[in-house]
Design an enzyme around this catalytic site. Structure first.
Site, short mmCIF file in Angstrom:
data_model
loop_
_atom_site.label_atom_id
_atom_site.label_comp_id
_atom_site.label_asym_id
_atom_site.label_seq_id
_atom_site.Cartn_x
_atom_site.Cartn_y
_atom_site.Cartn_z
N HIS A 137 -3.96 6.01 3.12
CA HIS A 137 -4.59 4.84 2.64
C HIS A 137 -3.94 3.79 3.40
CE1 HIS A 137 -5.83 1.67 -0.42
NE2 HIS A 137 -6.89 2.77 -0.60
N SER B 207 -11.10 -1.32 -1.36
CA SER B 207 -9.74 -1.18 -0.44
C SER B 207 -9.93 -1.48 1.18
CB SER B 207 -9.15 0.21 -0.72
OG SER B 207 -8.23 0.20 -1.88
N ASP C 279 0.89 -1.32 -0.15
CA ASP C 279 0.02 -0.07 0.23
C ASP C 279 0.94 1.29 0.04
OD1 ASP C 279 -2.50 1.70 0.62
OD2 ASP C 279 -3.37 -0.18 0.94
#
Length: 756
Positions: free
Chosen positions: A212, A542, A149
């Site tokens: 994220h 996600s 990520d």
């Protein structure tokens, strides 16, 4: 939705800096070079073998030109474990010459892929207590989850190591956090690396600069943190699915993109390091043939090493055939809702009320009293409907009804409304988005409502000369219904690469998920830049993917001898096809969700730990399936990383793969397929086949009962599917259930609809 810049389309990198060669200017570009694995058998050094393909002998001016230059080394990565090949900088002429070289299968220009909690553990039945499955599982103790990520914020309290043991002895990873204030590697974060463009420079540590990666890592394995909330909303004790599992961080993405070269390098490193589960919240193409898909190829090798690869289905729904990461050796995860809402209520001047959502719940609410309501889209203009273009006189001191801009743009619409003097906003879904609503951090009092509510509000505006509306903010509400449901954005099957394998596999929580957060200057919706926010709400596949990664870690900790296929089977066959009220799961339109939308169903971790039977698969058992796809010896060899001769065994159809689900392309003649199950429950147990299919489809199971006398005993059966009457073009869905005293092992059966 997870942050809007993560949802850009796939694009080529054509902007690398040229450099002056020895005698003329050569512009070099990045390529992923795929080599024939049959050529690696006789080499002593993988790196030397890779260098032998560099175009030094093809007319370059010096050895320096073939090695390293002003723009860095020619070979960027030498892959050794999950991909046969390397990444390199090449001119157009060099790339063309390399394509013609024996042993080079193909070159891929560098592409960039998009990045595709307090309530979710409880909603999934994970509760603290000595008698609960979660506690008995050890919370994932000793299992290593690799996160590919945008990095991680190591100082976040979700990544404290209270109660955690040291890394397992088999761990080989490294930590690139050197002197990060307040954090670094510990018994929670046991490894951290940054790759290529995601590293910014060769010495930059894998610190999250987007939020994220921190969000997904804490969703999978964040430790317990009390009083987690976003400015008072969604308050509770936050934790990941496997709060005592270890984390290994591979920063392969920058704020807006993930290079395919860096992704493969991260996968290669993770397999070498010794992770048990890989969590991959990155989008992928929906139709690429598997032997042309570097991620599918790398994931095959990870699976062969015993690693569960959990991947996002993508955020391209509800378009049919949009699902990505669809190889059968990957766990492909769709996104669903939970029963928590961050509630708003719109009240119209005629007394009608409509519930919506907003993360912004102001104490000083400028829209609390009835105010004039305007719908700019009444003029039919697209830019007026979504509030891209407004006139100040039209919206000043009013509540403005704006149509959704799709996946993104809701916050920007509010910024536009506020800039033109509007004091409130109602965001209405478009038809395809149905009832999926987002809890966004709006900049003014706002409510995101469904398409049904929005059309009724628009009709009210058009029905009266002086429409009014107010917005009330009610905070966090539990028990929202129906729940769970599939979100509109979650990518749908069938898989274009292998339509005979049901994809996605499973649905998990992916809507308005609260998890750890790394404040980023990229989030301009906060007046203060989000400084001080430790948690944030995001949505997308996600977010659902790390839920399944953590659950896979729980199962791996309890059953370390289970294969990735066995863990996947346990998750799928115990999933829920009904919601919390016992009615079939719904999609974003509140219609019966198809298996192409939800996979086998919505994950139920408490049942997955003890599934009774599993449909197991080992790496070699995929080879007949690969040959059956028509990719030949070369294609199967490229995926398997070893020579494959399809003539050595009988190629099988997709339906014959020992998968936990079954797609039958039924024509006039019956189709019979074989399945094999392994008893992972009680040694002495009896299972009876129960079929639930529409009346126009007949399903016969032989034998109709399975008698097991030992643990790990295998038994086979056949399933014959035929039309009970005239063949139909409409298709059909149902289930085969193996039922014992203690277990229900459910496998979806899909007869696809035929083109009219």
């Amino acid at each position: 939705m997870e942050s809007r810049w993560f949802l850009a389309f796939l694009f080529l990198s054509l902007s690398l800096q040229p450099r002056l060669g020895a005698s003329y200017l050569r512009a070099r570009k990045n390529y992923l070079v795929h080599l024939d694995p049959r050529g690696s058998a006789a080499v002593d050094s993988v790196e030397e073998w890779h260098r032998s393909f560099l175009p030094q002998a093809a007319g370059l001016d010096s050895e320096e030109d073939a090695g390293a230059g002003d723009d860095g080394p020619r070979i960027i990565y030498s892959y050794s474990d999950v991909f046969t090949g390397f990444a390199a900088r090449l001119t157009d002429e060099e790339a063309e010459a390399l394509r013609r070289t024996d042993g080079c299968l193909r070159l891929y220009p560098e592409v960039f892929l998009p990045l595709a909690t307090t309530r979710s553990p409880g909603f999934l039945g994970l509760h603290l207590g000595n008698e609960g499955f979660w506690s008995r599982s050890g919370f994932g103790r000793g299992v290593v989850i690799g996160i590919l990520d945008t990095g991680i914020l190591p100082s976040h309290p979700s990544f404290g190591d209270d109660g955690l043991e040291p890394p397992p002895r088999s761990w080989k990873g490294t930590c690139e956090f050197k002197s990060i204030a307040g954090g670094g590697c510990n018994n929670k974060i046991i490894g951290a690396r940054a790759f290529g463009s995601a590293a910014v420079n060769s010495s930059a540590p894998p610190v999250d600069d987007a939020g994220h990666g921190t969000h997904t890592a804490s969703t999978a394995a964040g430790n317990f943190v009390e009083n987690a909330n976003v400015r008072g909303n969604a308050d509770g004790t936050a934790s990941g699915m496997a709060p005592h599992a270890h984390l290994a961080i591979y920063k392969v993405c920058s704020r807006s993109r993930c290079s395919i070269m860096d992704i493969i390098a991260g996968l290669d490193a993770a397999v070498k390091d010794g992770v048990d589960v890989l969590s991959f919240s990155i989008g992928a193409s929906s139709g690429t043939q598997f032997n042309y898909d570097p991620i599918a190829i790398a994931a095959f090798k990870a699976m062969e090493r015993g690693i569960v690869v959990s991947c996002a289905a993508g955020n391209a729904g509800p378009e049919p055939g949009s699902v990505g990461n669809g190889a059968p050796w990957m766990l492909t995860v769709a996104a669903g809702t939970m029963d928590r809402a961050i509630r708003t209520t719109v009240k119209l001047g005629n007394g009608e009320e409509f519930d919506g959502e907003s993360l912004f719940q102001p104490g000083n609410n400028s829209a609390a009293k009835p105010l004039p309501l305007v719908y700019p889209g009444a003029d039919g203009s697209e830019t007026s409907r979504d509030c891209s273009v407004l006139r100040g006189a039209e919206v000043s001191d009013k509540v403005v009804l704006c149509e959704s801009r799709g996946l993104n743009g809701r916050i920007e619409a509010g910024q536009t409304v506020a800039a033109y003097g509007g004091v409130g906003m109602i965001v209405m879904n478009r038809a395809a988005e149905g009832y999926t609503t987002f809890a966004d951090p709006h900049v003014l009092p706002a409510s995101h409502v469904s398409y049904d509510a929005g059309t009724r509000i628009a009709a009210y505006v058009n029905s009266t000369a002086n429409p009014t509306a107010s917005i009330a903010f009610k905070g966090t509400v539990m028990g929202a219904s129906p729940a769970p449901a599939v979100t509109f954005f979650s990518s749908r099957g069938p898989s274009r690469a292998s339509p005979g394998i049901l994809k996605p596999d499973i649905t998990g929580p992916g809507m308005n998920i609260l998890a750890a957060w790394a404040p980023s200057e990229s989030h301009t919706e906060f007046a203060d830049g989000g400084v001080g926010l430790s948690f944030f709400v995001e949505s997308g596949t996600s977010m659902s993917t790390p839920h399944l990664s953590g659950i896979a870690a729980l199962l791996k900790g309890l059953h370390p001898d289970w294969t990735p296929a066995a863990i996947k089977s346990a998750i799928m066959t115990t999933s829920d096809a009904v919601d919390r009220t016992g009615v079939p799961l719904k999609d974003e339109q509140y219609r019966h969700a198809t298996f192409y939308a939800m996979g086998a169903g919505y994950v139920n971790p408490e049942l997955a730990v003890d599934p009774g039977l599993v449909y197991d698969l080992h790496a070699d058992e995929y080879l007949p399936y690969l040959c059956g796809l028509g990719i030949g010896d070369d294609g199967a060899t490229e995926i398997a990383h070893r020579p494959v001769t399809c003539a050595d065994f009988k190629a099988t159809t997709e339906a014959e793969l020992n998968y936990p689900t079954l797609i039958v392309n039924l024509l006039a003649q019956p189709i019979t397929v074989k399945r094999t199950v392994t008893n992972v429950g009680k040694p002495n147990s009896v299972y009876t086949a129960v079929v639930d299919m529409p009346g126009d489809v007949s399903v016969t199971v032989q034998p109709p009962m399975l008698h097991f006398t030992e643990a790990n005993e295998k038994q086979s059966f056949t399933v014959t599917v035929r039309w009970a009457g005239q063949p139909s073009v409409a298709g059909a869905e149902g289930n085969l259930k193996w039922v014992s005293e203690d277990h229900i092992v459910r496998s979806p059966i899909v007869v696809p609809a035929k083109a009219a």
